[in-house]
Design an enzyme around this catalytic site. Sequence first.
Site, mmCIF file in Angstrom:
data_model
loop_
_atom_site.group_PDB
_atom_site.id
_atom_site.type_symbol
_atom_site.label_atom_id
_atom_site.label_comp_id
_atom_site.label_asym_id
_atom_site.label_seq_id
_atom_site.Cartn_x
_atom_site.Cartn_y
_atom_site.Cartn_z
ATOM 1 N N SER A 1 41.376 18.620 39.840
ATOM 2 C CA SER A 1 42.624 18.087 40.402
ATOM 3 C C SER A 1 43.040 16.905 39.537
ATOM 4 C CB SER A 1 42.364 17.586 41.825
ATOM 5 O OG SER A 1 43.441 16.796 42.275
ATOM 6 N N TYR B 1 36.826 12.665 47.086
ATOM 7 C CA TYR B 1 37.479 13.813 46.425
ATOM 8 C C TYR B 1 37.672 13.529 44.929
ATOM 9 C CZ TYR B 1 41.057 17.493 45.806
ATOM 10 O OH TYR B 1 41.783 18.592 45.391
ATOM 11 N N ALA C 1 35.993 11.464 43.022
ATOM 12 C CA ALA C 1 34.694 11.468 42.328
ATOM 13 C C ALA C 1 34.223 12.901 42.100
ATOM 14 C CB ALA C 1 33.666 10.686 43.146
HETATM 15 N N1 LIG Z 1 46.713 22.283 47.080
HETATM 16 C C1 LIG Z 1 46.782 21.338 46.155
HETATM 17 O O1 LIG Z 1 47.798 20.647 46.023
HETATM 18 C C2 LIG Z 1 45.639 21.118 45.215
HETATM 19 C C3 LIG Z 1 45.803 20.155 44.216
HETATM 20 C C4 LIG Z 1 44.780 19.924 43.315
HETATM 21 C C5 LIG Z 1 43.616 20.663 43.408
HETATM 22 N N2 LIG Z 1 43.473 21.586 44.389
HETATM 23 C C6 LIG Z 1 42.199 22.312 44.420
HETATM 24 O O2 LIG Z 1 42.430 23.701 44.429
HETATM 25 C C7 LIG Z 1 41.398 24.352 45.156
HETATM 26 C C8 LIG Z 1 42.043 25.228 46.234
HETATM 27 O O3 LIG Z 1 42.850 24.413 47.048
HETATM 28 P P1 LIG Z 1 43.790 24.993 48.202
HETATM 29 O O4 LIG Z 1 44.896 24.030 48.374
HETATM 30 O O5 LIG Z 1 44.078 26.408 47.958
HETATM 31 O O6 LIG Z 1 42.785 24.821 49.450
HETATM 32 P P2 LIG Z 1 42.714 25.607 50.838
HETATM 33 O O7 LIG Z 1 44.027 26.230 51.180
HETATM 34 O O8 LIG Z 1 42.109 24.650 51.793
HETATM 35 O O9 LIG Z 1 41.662 26.793 50.511
HETATM 36 C C9 LIG Z 1 40.336 26.521 50.174
HETATM 37 C C10 LIG Z 1 39.466 27.714 50.564
HETATM 38 O O10 LIG Z 1 38.105 27.386 50.246
HETATM 39 C C11 LIG Z 1 37.293 27.718 51.378
HETATM 40 N N3 LIG Z 1 36.076 26.929 51.423
HETATM 41 C C12 LIG Z 1 35.912 25.662 51.906
HETATM 42 N N4 LIG Z 1 34.634 25.283 51.802
HETATM 43 C C13 LIG Z 1 33.943 26.326 51.260
HETATM 44 C C14 LIG Z 1 32.584 26.540 50.936
HETATM 45 N N5 LIG Z 1 31.657 25.606 51.144
HETATM 46 N N6 LIG Z 1 32.242 27.725 50.383
HETATM 47 C C15 LIG Z 1 33.142 28.696 50.180
HETATM 48 N N7 LIG Z 1 34.447 28.545 50.475
HETATM 49 C C16 LIG Z 1 34.852 27.379 51.025
HETATM 50 C C17 LIG Z 1 38.186 27.448 52.561
HETATM 51 O O11 LIG Z 1 37.695 28.085 53.713
HETATM 52 P P3 LIG Z 1 37.998 27.484 55.198
HETATM 53 O O12 LIG Z 1 39.436 27.180 55.227
HETATM 54 O O13 LIG Z 1 37.593 28.590 56.108
HETATM 55 O O14 LIG Z 1 37.167 26.263 55.313
HETATM 56 C C18 LIG Z 1 39.517 28.005 52.080
HETATM 57 O O15 LIG Z 1 39.620 29.391 52.315
HETATM 58 C C19 LIG Z 1 40.492 23.264 45.717
HETATM 59 O O16 LIG Z 1 39.388 23.079 44.865
HETATM 60 C C20 LIG Z 1 41.386 22.038 45.674
HETATM 61 O O17 LIG Z 1 40.652 20.850 45.583
HETATM 62 C C21 LIG Z 1 44.445 21.833 45.291
#
Ligand SMILES: NC(=O)c1ccc[n+]([C@@H]2O[C@H](COP(=O)([O-])OP(=O)(O)OC[C@H]3O[C@@H](n4cnc5c(N)ncnc54)[C@H](OP(=O)(O)O)[C@@H]3O)[C@@H](O)[C@H]2O)c1
Length: 247
Positions: A142, A155, A157
């Site tokens: 991120s 987050y 870190a």
């Molecule tokens: N959205 C943004 O603006 C943004 C920006 C920068 C980086 N990111 C990064 O992009 C990635 C995806 O983000 P997103 O926005 O798509 O998040 P999201 O909608 O919350 O989806 C994350 C998925 O990962 C699953 N998950 C959580 N803990 C897990 C574990 N221990 N083992 C396996 N699966 C697990 C969640 O399951 P549950 O929901 O069932 O817990 C969910 O299905 C993340 O690494 C996030 O930090 C996102």
Amino acid sequence: MRRFDGKVAIITGAARGIGFSIAEAFASAGATTVIIDISEKSVQEAVRKLQSFEYKVIGFNADVTDGNRIDEIFKEITARYGHIDILINNAGITRDSLLMKMKEEDWDIVLNVNLKGTFICTQKISRILLKQKKGVIINITSIIGLMGNVGQANYAASKGGIIALTKSSAKEFGSRNIRVNAIAPGFIETEMTKVLPEEIVIKYLDAIPLKRMGRTKSISDLCLFLASEEADYITGQTIQVDGGLLM
Ligand SMILES: NC(=O)c1ccc[n+]([C@@H]2O[C@H](COP(=O)([O-])OP(=O)(O)OC[C@H]3O[C@@H](n4cnc5c(N)ncnc54)[C@H](OP(=O)(O)O)[C@@H]3O)[C@@H](O)[C@H]2O)c1
């Protein structure tokens, strides 16, 4: 012939959000696509959705911090298809609060899922990729890992750690034709950002030169490029997809 016909791609945290979009992109490009996510029900729903387009998709429920389960899954995939080509470490969580008030358990769980989960999946897959002498790993970090953020010390870190892990693994695996890169999304429309208060969203939009939130497709398109032959001389890099927010 589609771009990823014959390839096997694994995406963690792929039941929804950015991960689902990445799974959809690889599946529609012809790859046998493996969805890993923590909830069995969400995995089944995601697999069903993609299978309805006749894509080659299978799913496993697993916590990325559970090394034994991840190992078992990777071995099963190798036994079934004979090889694994691409791993996208995407699973990630937030537990925001000001550093002064941050509970140790919120520090631990975010570091565990985001950073240790990426390490575990990388270590387990590396045994397979090193033997194959080829493979691609893409870590979803991120821009917060580059710039820090109020209320997100844990987050930030974890995501900064992923960038360092990306560089170290690119150095360790490079001689075996394994490339490791990271993508640093900015502010992307998903469930993760839906929960942000309106005033924060307005503040972000004001600071983003492109004046809008990002779409998940921008991340998945970059994953396709980084996993392709066109990117065969790119490794150890962190590429920002943030509308110009951080420069
Ligand atoms: N959205 C943004 O603006 C943004 C920006 C920068 C980086 N990111 C990064 O992009 C990635 C995806 O983000 P997103 O926005 O798509 O998040 P999201 O909608 O919350 O989806 C994350 C998925 O990962 C699953 N998950 C959580 N803990 C897990 C574990 N221990 N083992 C396996 N699966 C697990 C969640 O399951 P549950 O929901 O069932 O817990 C969910 O299905 C993340 O690494 C996030 O930090 C996102």
